[in-house]
Design an enzyme around this catalytic site. Sequence first.
Site, short mmCIF file in Angstrom:
data_model
loop_
_atom_site.label_atom_id
_atom_site.label_comp_id
_atom_site.label_asym_id
_atom_site.label_seq_id
_atom_site.Cartn_x
_atom_site.Cartn_y
_atom_site.Cartn_z
N ARG A 20 -11.15 1.24 -8.57
CA ARG A 20 -12.56 0.87 -8.58
C ARG A 20 -13.32 0.73 -9.76
O ARG A 20 -13.97 -0.01 -9.80
CB ARG A 20 -13.40 1.38 -7.54
CG ARG A 20 -12.87 1.22 -6.03
CD ARG A 20 -13.44 2.07 -4.99
NE ARG A 20 -13.32 3.53 -4.90
CZ ARG A 20 -13.63 4.53 -4.38
NH1 ARG A 20 -14.60 4.05 -3.46
NH2 ARG A 20 -13.43 5.64 -4.40
N TYR B 275 -12.01 -8.39 3.72
CA TYR B 275 -11.56 -7.10 3.25
C TYR B 275 -12.66 -6.83 2.19
O TYR B 275 -13.49 -7.60 1.47
CB TYR B 275 -10.13 -6.94 2.50
CG TYR B 275 -9.78 -7.74 1.32
CD1 TYR B 275 -10.27 -7.13 -0.06
CD2 TYR B 275 -8.94 -9.05 1.18
CE1 TYR B 275 -10.10 -8.02 -1.18
CE2 TYR B 275 -8.87 -9.67 0.05
CZ TYR B 275 -9.07 -9.27 -1.04
OH TYR B 275 -8.76 -9.84 -2.40
N GLN C 183 -16.22 9.01 8.89
CA GLN C 183 -16.41 7.50 8.55
C GLN C 183 -15.98 6.61 9.43
O GLN C 183 -16.56 5.40 9.83
CB GLN C 183 -15.74 7.51 7.26
CG GLN C 183 -16.21 7.98 5.83
CD GLN C 183 -15.49 7.65 4.71
OE1 GLN C 183 -14.43 7.15 4.71
NE2 GLN C 183 -16.13 8.06 3.60
N GLN D 286 -7.72 -14.03 5.02
CA GLN D 286 -8.10 -12.53 4.81
C GLN D 286 -8.60 -12.57 3.17
O GLN D 286 -8.07 -12.44 2.34
CB GLN D 286 -7.19 -11.27 4.70
CG GLN D 286 -7.75 -9.86 4.53
CD GLN D 286 -6.79 -8.93 4.92
OE1 GLN D 286 -6.82 -7.72 4.16
NE2 GLN D 286 -5.94 -8.85 6.07
N TYR E 138 0.79 -1.18 0.03
CA TYR E 138 -0.06 -0.04 -0.12
C TYR E 138 0.85 1.27 0.11
O TYR E 138 1.13 2.00 1.08
CB TYR E 138 -0.99 0.06 1.21
CG TYR E 138 -1.86 -1.13 1.35
CD1 TYR E 138 -2.28 -1.98 0.18
CD2 TYR E 138 -2.41 -1.49 2.44
CE1 TYR E 138 -3.09 -3.11 0.43
CE2 TYR E 138 -3.35 -2.58 2.66
CZ TYR E 138 -3.68 -3.47 1.50
OH TYR E 138 -4.61 -4.42 1.60
#
Length: 321
Positions: free
Chosen positions: A222, A198, A280, A170, A57
């Site tokens: 996305r 996830y 959030q 995961q 990441y």
Amino acid sequence: MELRTLGKSDIKITPIILGTWQAGKKMWVGIEDEDSIKAIRSAFEAGITTVDTAWIYGDGHSERIVGEALADVREQVVYATKVWCANLKYDQVIEACHQSLQNLKTDYIDLYQIHWPSGNFKTEIVPIEETMAALVKLQEQGKIRAIGVSNFTSAQMAEAAQFGRIESLQPPYSLFWRQVETDQMPYCVDNDISIIAYSALAQGLLTGKFGPNHQFAEGDHRSKNKLFADSENYQRVQAALAALRPIAQAYDCTLAQLSLAWLIAQPQTSAIVGVRNAEQAVSNADAADVKLSSEDLDKIDAIGRTVTDNLDGANQVMWDF
């Protein structure tokens, strides 16, 4: 927030886990470090004490942001990070772990996970025995407390388990993406392996914020997600969201909170949720307080299947990269 046991370990995790892919910035747009740090801190203050990240990441940037945000409360949080599939040889795993320790400003990682099986993304095939040997060595040295895997099939988990104890899987898992239920979940239940889901909100779809004609900004990964990219499926998604809204209203919660409450009610499952801001983070934490009746769990399940029954169950990868 209640705590759950990670696999058979002595590690306690929260049912809602903070995801920090966005904090790495790579493959996302509009992310600022200051906002990421505030969001991570707000999640901690709201009771989310388990944080998931990965070296890939942003080539360590997400790990560094997590370390900066939580260094002063390190003993109160659980860090989960991952070694990338291009670094699965023995020496590479050791080196990658040391780099992640430095990034996170810590001397131990609670849960260290193989991010993808070797060979994915055109990486070199490395015997799982070699990778696991390095992970077990790190565990013996106290540099990691538990070993996990991500994006593994049940057969791959069984092979890895020959060489060391696996505490978690995961996988991609949400109301709109459920292949894990037919393959990995039975294995995890039988072997006391925690499922750490996830894309628990289907990368934002389950928030209801994306309308029928939504277009992502250039550079946002996305746009390649199968749930978004297929127009027929996207219309099924919109219809399912419309059916979910009255249930959310009855519980006085958001669509996102309803979806997370359903997910963490599934066998051995906790949910990773990414955030862009403090608001959030707090809202996601509140999802742990939504207790759904068995009747409503079944209703939500049926609505979700109007989407998932039409997906290709053979390929668990959510993106067409």
